[in-house]
Design a protein around this motif. Sequence first.
Motif, PDB file in Angstrom:
ATOM      1  N   LEU A  61       0.845  -1.184   0.000  1.00  0.00           N
ATOM      2  CA  LEU A  61       0.000   0.000   0.000  1.00  0.00           C
ATOM      3  C   LEU A  61       0.881   1.234   0.000  1.00  0.00           C
ATOM      4  CD1 LEU A  61      -2.561  -1.046   2.756  1.00  0.00           C
ATOM      5  CD2 LEU A  61      -2.847  -1.208   0.283  1.00  0.00           C
ATOM      6  N   ARG A  62       0.292   2.353  -0.345  1.00  0.00           N
ATOM      7  CA  ARG A  62       1.000   3.624  -0.293  1.00  0.00           C
ATOM      8  C   ARG A  62       0.219   4.530   0.648  1.00  0.00           C
ATOM      9  NH1 ARG A  62       3.953   7.017  -4.902  1.00  0.00           N
ATOM     10  NH2 ARG A  62       4.793   4.949  -5.255  1.00  0.00           N
ATOM     11  N   GLY A  63       0.928   5.361   1.397  1.00  0.00           N
ATOM     12  CA  GLY A  63       0.255   6.265   2.317  1.00  0.00           C
ATOM     13  C   GLY A  63       1.188   7.346   2.826  1.00  0.00           C
ATOM     14  N   VAL A  79      11.259   8.170  10.701  1.00  0.00           N
ATOM     15  CA  VAL A  79      10.611   8.628   9.471  1.00  0.00           C
ATOM     16  C   VAL A  79       9.951   9.962   9.776  1.00  0.00           C
ATOM     17  CG1 VAL A  79       8.467   7.373   9.912  1.00  0.00           C
ATOM     18  CG2 VAL A  79       9.103   7.935   7.564  1.00  0.00           C
ATOM     19  N   ASP A  80       9.962  10.864   8.821  1.00  0.00           N
ATOM     20  CA  ASP A  80       9.384  12.188   9.031  1.00  0.00           C
ATOM     21  C   ASP A  80       7.872  12.169   8.847  1.00  0.00           C
ATOM     22  OD1 ASP A  80      11.898  13.358   9.461  1.00  0.00           O
ATOM     23  OD2 ASP A  80      12.180  13.750   7.319  1.00  0.00           O
ATOM     24  N   VAL A  81       7.181  12.929   9.677  1.00  0.00           N
ATOM     25  CA  VAL A  81       5.750  13.117   9.497  1.00  0.00           C
ATOM     26  C   VAL A  81       5.553  13.820   8.154  1.00  0.00           C
ATOM     27  CG1 VAL A  81       3.709  14.323  10.371  1.00  0.00           C
ATOM     28  CG2 VAL A  81       5.252  13.177  11.958  1.00  0.00           C
ATOM     29  N   GLY A  82       4.596  13.339   7.384  1.00  0.00           N
ATOM     30  CA  GLY A  82       4.333  13.891   6.071  1.00  0.00           C
ATOM     31  C   GLY A  82       5.002  13.121   4.945  1.00  0.00           C
ATOM     32  N   ALA A  83       5.899  12.198   5.299  1.00  0.00           N
ATOM     33  CA  ALA A  83       6.599  11.399   4.280  1.00  0.00           C
ATOM     34  C   ALA A  83       5.634  10.423   3.619  1.00  0.00           C
ATOM     35  CB  ALA A  83       7.753  10.632   4.915  1.00  0.00           C
ATOM     36  N   THR A  84       5.800  10.251   2.313  1.00  0.00           N
ATOM     37  CA  THR A  84       5.037   9.246   1.584  1.00  0.00           C
ATOM     38  C   THR A  84       5.801   7.932   1.684  1.00  0.00           C
ATOM     39  OG1 THR A  84       4.184  10.900   0.055  1.00  0.00           O
ATOM     40  CG2 THR A  84       4.090   8.615  -0.666  1.00  0.00           C
ATOM     41  N   VAL A  85       5.104   6.873   2.040  1.00  0.00           N
ATOM     42  CA  VAL A  85       5.731   5.567   2.226  1.00  0.00           C
ATOM     43  C   VAL A  85       4.909   4.476   1.552  1.00  0.00           C
ATOM     44  CG1 VAL A  85       6.853   6.167   4.418  1.00  0.00           C
ATOM     45  CG2 VAL A  85       4.542   5.225   4.440  1.00  0.00           C
ATOM     46  N   GLU A  86       5.582   3.371   1.253  1.00  0.00           N
ATOM     47  CA  GLU A  86       4.908   2.143   0.860  1.00  0.00           C
ATOM     48  C   GLU A  86       5.066   1.182   2.017  1.00  0.00           C
ATOM     49  OE1 GLU A  86       6.604   0.809  -2.829  1.00  0.00           O
ATOM     50  OE2 GLU A  86       5.195   2.041  -3.985  1.00  0.00           O
ATOM     51  N   PHE A  87       4.070   0.308   2.221  1.00  0.00           N
ATOM     52  CA  PHE A  87       4.109  -0.607   3.351  1.00  0.00           C
ATOM     53  C   PHE A  87       3.197  -1.791   3.096  1.00  0.00           C
ATOM     54  CE2 PHE A  87       0.808   2.478   4.038  1.00  0.00           C
ATOM     55  CZ  PHE A  87      -0.250   1.769   4.574  1.00  0.00           C
ATOM     56  N   THR A  88       3.346  -2.790   3.932  1.00  0.00           N
ATOM     57  CA  THR A  88       2.481  -3.959   3.928  1.00  0.00           C
ATOM     58  C   THR A  88       1.744  -3.966   5.254  1.00  0.00           C
ATOM     59  OG1 THR A  88       4.096  -5.148   2.588  1.00  0.00           O
ATOM     60  CG2 THR A  88       2.467  -6.482   3.724  1.00  0.00           C
ATOM     61  N   VAL A  89       0.552  -4.509   5.275  1.00  0.00           N
ATOM     62  CA  VAL A  89      -0.226  -4.617   6.512  1.00  0.00           C
ATOM     63  C   VAL A  89      -0.186  -6.067   6.973  1.00  0.00           C
ATOM     64  CG1 VAL A  89      -2.502  -4.333   7.541  1.00  0.00           C
ATOM     65  CG2 VAL A  89      -1.701  -2.709   5.831  1.00  0.00           C
ATOM     66  N   GLU A 109       7.295  -3.199   7.083  1.00  0.00           N
ATOM     67  CA  GLU A 109       8.142  -3.014   5.905  1.00  0.00           C
ATOM     68  C   GLU A 109       7.940  -1.630   5.276  1.00  0.00           C
ATOM     69  OE1 GLU A 109       7.411  -6.278   3.249  1.00  0.00           O
ATOM     70  OE2 GLU A 109       7.742  -7.751   4.826  1.00  0.00           O
ATOM     71  N   LEU A 110       7.879  -0.588   6.120  1.00  0.00           N
ATOM     72  CA  LEU A 110       7.711   0.769   5.617  1.00  0.00           C
ATOM     73  C   LEU A 110       8.952   1.197   4.842  1.00  0.00           C
ATOM     74  CD1 LEU A 110       5.845   0.813   8.321  1.00  0.00           C
ATOM     75  CD2 LEU A 110       5.878   3.242   7.892  1.00  0.00           C
ATOM     76  N   ALA A 111       8.750   1.786   3.674  1.00  0.00           N
ATOM     77  CA  ALA A 111       9.851   2.292   2.863  1.00  0.00           C
ATOM     78  C   ALA A 111       9.449   3.630   2.264  1.00  0.00           C
ATOM     79  CB  ALA A 111      10.195   1.298   1.764  1.00  0.00           C
ATOM     80  N   ALA A 112      10.323   4.604   2.386  1.00  0.00           N
ATOM     81  CA  ALA A 112      10.044   5.926   1.833  1.00  0.00           C
ATOM     82  C   ALA A 112       9.947   5.846   0.311  1.00  0.00           C
ATOM     83  CB  ALA A 112      11.138   6.910   2.231  1.00  0.00           C
ATOM     84  N   VAL A 113       9.065   6.652  -0.247  1.00  0.00           N
ATOM     85  CA  VAL A 113       8.862   6.706  -1.691  1.00  0.00           C
ATOM     86  C   VAL A 113       9.457   8.016  -2.206  1.00  0.00           C
ATOM     87  CG1 VAL A 113       7.108   6.865  -3.512  1.00  0.00           C
ATOM     88  CG2 VAL A 113       6.756   5.366  -1.557  1.00  0.00           C
ATOM     89  N   GLY A 114      10.124   7.954  -3.347  1.00  0.00           N
ATOM     90  CA  GLY A 114      10.611   9.160  -3.993  1.00  0.00           C
ATOM     91  C   GLY A 114      11.954   9.658  -3.521  1.00  0.00           C
ATOM     92  N   LEU A 115      12.737   8.790  -2.905  1.00  0.00           N
ATOM     93  CA  LEU A 115      14.077   9.218  -2.494  1.00  0.00           C
ATOM     94  C   LEU A 115      15.067   9.010  -3.600  1.00  0.00           C
ATOM     95  CD1 LEU A 115      14.278   7.914   1.167  1.00  0.00           C
ATOM     96  CD2 LEU A 115      13.852  10.217   0.351  1.00  0.00           C
TER      97      LEU A 115
END
Length: 75
Positions: free
Chosen positions: A9-11, A47-57, A69-75
Amino acid sequence: MDPARFARLRGTVVAFDRSVGLGEVRADGGECYRFHATRIADGLRAVDVGATVEFTVAAVGLGAWEAVELAAVGL
């Protein structure tokens, strides 16, 4: 169990307390999931508040779900 729950997911990170390592991410679909710093994939444990991340639930017991498995998107 809904198989879509296990897809990536992305969030956006909406809260993160560095002192205790707990945070919350809001999926693009509107659902919110808690996470712990040990679930951040890059190993930095923050991780910074406001960061876009991908993750699994994943199920964490007693019917609770957590972002993993949170990973920042767009780095």
